[in-house]
Design a protein around this motif. Structure first.
Motif, short mmCIF file in Angstrom:
data_model
loop_
_atom_site.label_atom_id
_atom_site.label_comp_id
_atom_site.label_asym_id
_atom_site.label_seq_id
_atom_site.Cartn_x
_atom_site.Cartn_y
_atom_site.Cartn_z
N ARG A 40 -38.93 70.31 36.84
CA ARG A 40 -39.76 70.93 37.48
C ARG A 40 -40.26 69.91 38.79
O ARG A 40 -40.28 68.51 38.59
CB ARG A 40 -41.13 70.89 36.81
N SER A 41 -40.58 70.39 39.79
CA SER A 41 -41.16 69.48 41.08
C SER A 41 -42.51 68.94 40.67
O SER A 41 -43.25 69.42 39.97
CB SER A 41 -41.16 70.45 42.23
N GLN A 44 -44.77 70.66 43.91
CA GLN A 44 -44.82 72.06 44.14
C GLN A 44 -44.17 73.27 43.10
O GLN A 44 -43.58 72.63 42.11
CB GLN A 44 -43.67 72.35 45.46
N PRO A 45 -44.48 74.40 43.43
CA PRO A 45 -44.12 75.51 42.15
C PRO A 45 -42.60 75.63 42.30
O PRO A 45 -42.17 76.73 42.67
CB PRO A 45 -45.07 76.41 42.45
N CYS A 46 -41.69 74.75 42.28
CA CYS A 46 -40.31 74.79 42.69
C CYS A 46 -39.38 73.96 41.44
O CYS A 46 -40.16 73.24 40.67
CB CYS A 46 -39.78 74.73 43.91
N PHE A 103 -42.24 78.51 35.06
CA PHE A 103 -42.91 77.45 35.92
C PHE A 103 -42.94 77.50 37.43
O PHE A 103 -43.79 77.69 38.15
CB PHE A 103 -42.55 76.06 35.59
N SER A 104 -41.56 77.97 37.62
CA SER A 104 -41.49 78.17 39.29
C SER A 104 -41.68 79.74 39.56
O SER A 104 -41.51 79.76 40.83
CB SER A 104 -39.75 77.77 39.61
N GLN A 105 -42.14 80.48 38.80
CA GLN A 105 -42.32 81.83 39.08
C GLN A 105 -41.18 82.55 39.89
O GLN A 105 -41.40 83.51 40.52
CB GLN A 105 -43.46 82.01 40.06
N GLU A 120 -33.68 72.10 46.15
CA GLU A 120 -35.02 72.60 45.48
C GLU A 120 -34.70 73.95 45.49
O GLU A 120 -33.87 74.86 46.30
CB GLU A 120 -36.14 72.39 46.53
N TRP A 122 -36.40 77.84 44.91
CA TRP A 122 -37.72 78.12 45.14
C TRP A 122 -37.72 79.80 44.83
O TRP A 122 -36.53 80.37 45.15
CB TRP A 122 -38.24 78.16 46.47
N ASP A 123 -38.67 80.46 44.34
CA ASP A 123 -38.93 81.89 44.41
C ASP A 123 -39.17 81.95 46.08
O ASP A 123 -39.81 81.21 46.87
CB ASP A 123 -40.10 82.31 43.63
N LEU A 126 -42.68 82.32 47.55
CA LEU A 126 -43.45 80.85 47.43
C LEU A 126 -42.75 80.09 48.33
O LEU A 126 -43.46 79.14 48.95
CB LEU A 126 -43.31 80.53 46.20
#
Length: 157
Positions: A40-41, A44-46, A103-105, A120, A122-123, A126
């Protein structure tokens, strides 16, 4: 230290498998045999994909923290929460564990973005929101972060 370049859009399947784009696979080829750490970052949510060599270097820094200081112990616990060792399969895919997908959606569309020595994940929605954040004035941020670096220090001007 490896330095990665690029931002790539790709897809993750329903099982959480992520097929890495060929240009990124080529950059990662020198570290493939050692595997990766996915975590998990912090900010950020990444997710952050560390080549094992980079993860080991980070752990050397973390291991210097005095575990008898509560805030150090709390940091270590949170920093390593959800950490997973991952490897690329024969088809060039990484499996993102379910808890990290949540977690990262991450839905279907994903952005892989180089962040110097890590990648990284990411979604896509996001990621677009994070880089288009109108609250952050990038010019001010660049000046705050890089404005004190002189040409004599590292050749940046």
């Amino acid at each position: 230290m490896n330095s990665f370049i690029g931002t790539y859009e790709c897809k993750v399947d329903a099982k959480g498998r992520l097929l890495l784009p060929l240009p990124l696979k080529k950059q990662l080829s020198v570290v493939l045999q050692d595997g990766f750490v996915l975590k998990r970052s912090v900010f950020q949510p990444c997710l952050e994909l560390y080549p094992m060599q980079e993860w080991n270097a980070m752990m050397q820094k973390v291991n210097k923290l005095n575990r008898f200081v509560k805030k150090n112990n709390d940091f270590i616990r949170r920093f390593t929460a959800g950490v997973k060792v991952v490897e690329m399969d024969n088809l060039g895919r990484l499996l993102i564990p379910k808890d990290l997908v949540i977690f990262s959606q991450i839905s279907k569309d994903v952005v892989l973005s180089s962040a110097v020595n890590i990648i990284e994940i990411w979604d896509k929605d996001l990621y677009e929101k994070a880089i288009d954040d109108s609250v952050v004035d990038f010019a001010d941020l660049a000046e705050d972060v890089m404005g004190q670096v002189n040409e004599d220090d590292h050749g940046i001007s």
